[in-house]
Design an enzyme around this catalytic site. Sequence first.
Site, PDB file in Angstrom:
ATOM      1  N   LEU A 187      14.945  13.737  -8.424  1.00 40.64           N
ATOM      2  CA  LEU A 187      14.792  12.547  -7.566  1.00 40.64           C
ATOM      3  C   LEU A 187      14.958  11.316  -8.441  1.00 40.64           C
ATOM      4  O   LEU A 187      14.367  11.235  -9.519  1.00 40.64           O
ATOM      5  CB  LEU A 187      13.390  12.538  -6.930  1.00 40.64           C
ATOM      6  CG  LEU A 187      12.976  11.240  -6.225  1.00 40.64           C
ATOM      7  CD1 LEU A 187      13.646  11.104  -4.863  1.00 40.64           C
ATOM      8  CD2 LEU A 187      11.458  11.175  -6.038  1.00 40.64           C
ATOM      9  N   ASP A 212       4.366  -2.286   2.858  1.00 45.42           N
ATOM     10  CA  ASP A 212       3.631  -3.492   3.263  1.00 45.42           C
ATOM     11  C   ASP A 212       2.326  -3.125   3.978  1.00 45.42           C
ATOM     12  O   ASP A 212       2.212  -2.056   4.583  1.00 45.42           O
ATOM     13  CB  ASP A 212       4.531  -4.331   4.198  1.00 45.42           C
ATOM     14  CG  ASP A 212       4.011  -5.757   4.331  1.00 45.42           C
ATOM     15  OD1 ASP A 212       3.238  -6.204   3.462  1.00 45.42           O
ATOM     16  OD2 ASP A 212       4.376  -6.430   5.318  1.00 45.42           O
ATOM     17  N   HIS A 220      -4.067  -2.597  -2.760  1.00 49.85           N
ATOM     18  CA  HIS A 220      -2.968  -2.306  -3.700  1.00 49.85           C
ATOM     19  C   HIS A 220      -3.259  -1.016  -4.477  1.00 49.85           C
ATOM     20  O   HIS A 220      -2.372  -0.200  -4.701  1.00 49.85           O
ATOM     21  CB  HIS A 220      -2.779  -3.470  -4.681  1.00 49.85           C
ATOM     22  CG  HIS A 220      -2.356  -4.760  -4.013  1.00 49.85           C
ATOM     23  ND1 HIS A 220      -1.382  -4.802  -3.044  1.00 49.85           N
ATOM     24  CD2 HIS A 220      -2.775  -6.050  -4.183  1.00 49.85           C
ATOM     25  CE1 HIS A 220      -1.216  -6.066  -2.650  1.00 49.85           C
ATOM     26  NE2 HIS A 220      -2.061  -6.834  -3.311  1.00 49.85           N
TER      27      HIS A 220
HETATM   28  C1  IPE Z   1       7.536  -7.618   1.039  1.00 52.21           C
HETATM   29  O1  IPE Z   1       6.242  -7.778   1.528  1.00 52.21           O
HETATM   30  C2  IPE Z   1       7.520  -7.337  -0.424  1.00 52.21           C
HETATM   31  C3  IPE Z   1       6.879  -6.097  -0.838  1.00 52.21           C
HETATM   32  C4  IPE Z   1       6.356  -5.167  -0.109  1.00 52.21           C
HETATM   33  C5  IPE Z   1       6.837  -5.901  -2.257  1.00 52.21           C
HETATM   34  P1  IPE Z   1       5.603  -9.213   1.756  1.00 52.21           P
HETATM   35  O2  IPE Z   1       4.275  -8.973   2.340  1.00 52.21           O
HETATM   36  O3  IPE Z   1       5.663 -10.016   0.510  1.00 52.21           O
HETATM   37  O4  IPE Z   1       6.603  -9.855   2.828  1.00 52.21           O
HETATM   38  P2  IPE Z   1       6.421 -11.101   3.795  1.00 52.21           P
HETATM   39  O5  IPE Z   1       5.979 -12.256   2.952  1.00 52.21           O
HETATM   40  O6  IPE Z   1       5.372 -10.736   4.799  1.00 52.21           O
HETATM   41  O7  IPE Z   1       7.766 -11.275   4.434  1.00 52.21           O
HETATM   42  C1  IPE Z   2       2.426  -5.194   0.118  1.00 48.88           C
HETATM   43  O1  IPE Z   2       1.217  -5.426   0.771  1.00 48.88           O
HETATM   44  C2  IPE Z   2       2.266  -5.223  -1.377  1.00 48.88           C
HETATM   45  C3  IPE Z   2       2.904  -6.353  -2.058  1.00 48.88           C
HETATM   46  C4  IPE Z   2       3.639  -7.268  -1.489  1.00 48.88           C
HETATM   47  C5  IPE Z   2       2.701  -6.455  -3.482  1.00 48.88           C
HETATM   48  P1  IPE Z   2       0.709  -6.897   1.076  1.00 48.88           P
HETATM   49  O2  IPE Z   2      -0.096  -7.353  -0.079  1.00 48.88           O
HETATM   50  O3  IPE Z   2       1.843  -7.773   1.458  1.00 48.88           O
HETATM   51  O4  IPE Z   2      -0.227  -6.634   2.315  1.00 48.88           O
HETATM   52  P2  IPE Z   2      -0.376  -7.564   3.605  1.00 48.88           P
HETATM   53  O5  IPE Z   2       0.982  -7.727   4.202  1.00 48.88           O
HETATM   54  O6  IPE Z   2      -0.943  -8.861   3.136  1.00 48.88           O
HETATM   55  O7  IPE Z   2      -1.302  -6.799   4.476  1.00 48.88           O
HETATM   56 MG    MG Z   3       2.712  -8.206   3.231  1.00 53.52          MG
END
Ligand code: IPE
Ligand code: IPE
Ligand code: MG
Length: 269
Positions: A139, A28, A45
């Site tokens: 792995l 995240d 990303h």
């Molecule tokens: C969780 O992250 C899902 C992934 C990393 C793929 P999110 O950014 O979607 O989670 P929330 O919405 O903050 O809980």
């Molecule tokens: C996690 O990073 C990746 C996915 C959920 C695909 P985020 O896109 O949720 O990044 P933040 O949380 O908005 O910074």
């Molecule tokens: Mg996120």
Amino acid sequence: MTQLPHPPATIAVPPVSDVPRHVAIIMDGNGRWAKRRLLPRFAGHKRGVDAVRTTVRACVRRGIPFLTLFAFSSENWRRPAEEVSLLMKLFRTVLERDVDSLHTEGVCLKVVGDLSAFDDHLRLLIERSMEKTAGNTRLTLTIAANYGGRWDILQAVSAAFLANPELRDDPSRLTEVQLAQHLSMAYAPEPDLFIRTGGEQRISNFLLWQLAYTELYFVDTFWPDFSPQVLDRAIESYCNRERRFGRTSEQVEQGQVIPDYLSGAKTEC
Ligand code: IPE
Ligand code: IPE
Ligand code: MG
């Protein structure tokens, strides 16, 4: 008797060692990493993919046999259509570019989640990538894509009832092991160590069933900045935990033998 290669931690106390057998990560913070740099979210990303590559290599070097990465949740469809479409494109590109080198490194790739939501091309790529790397044992890298812990439990319950028709007369006889056999990651031990980057302290519908006794580690680092050093700090923290699985400290220290009430066998703790 179980056909599961790794029984649930609630059924048998799993072996504990300094090298976690299974690390599961919520990657995240990509969006915030990009925002800090005044870049579009997608730039985060893209950089996140580099962190995936580094982390896979670091796990191979450390002898960690299972790594699971949460790439796209069942709730991430709620994001703007443009971001979702770019993420799908990125997933395709990474599969096209990286599967050969994963294969060379001895990585077995699995993708879990409700794949029916993906287009035919992406589904075919996933299938081919999994087939190509299926025999690798160094792995097991699992990518959770369109994955939700609740989806997984629900589909496992349905599958368990289909596989065991005798349960229809008495559904209360459904056991944890019967259900766990149908979870999408039944091939892996439950995670020893869970890491979430990006500062949030929540599970966000990740491996709800399997995290029952997992050690949790939350770190502020945004995923694109994740490094082997951060991984090592998480592992160090994990090594300093006492994993009791319901027992007392004294029992753990004495290495007490507990009857495994599934098979009647004894497990050393
Ligand atoms: C969780 O992250 C899902 C992934 C990393 C793929 P999110 O950014 O979607 O989670 P929330 O919405 O903050 O809980
Ligand atoms: C996690 O990073 C990746 C996915 C959920 C695909 P985020 O896109 O949720 O990044 P933040 O949380 O908005 O910074
Ligand atoms: Mg996120």
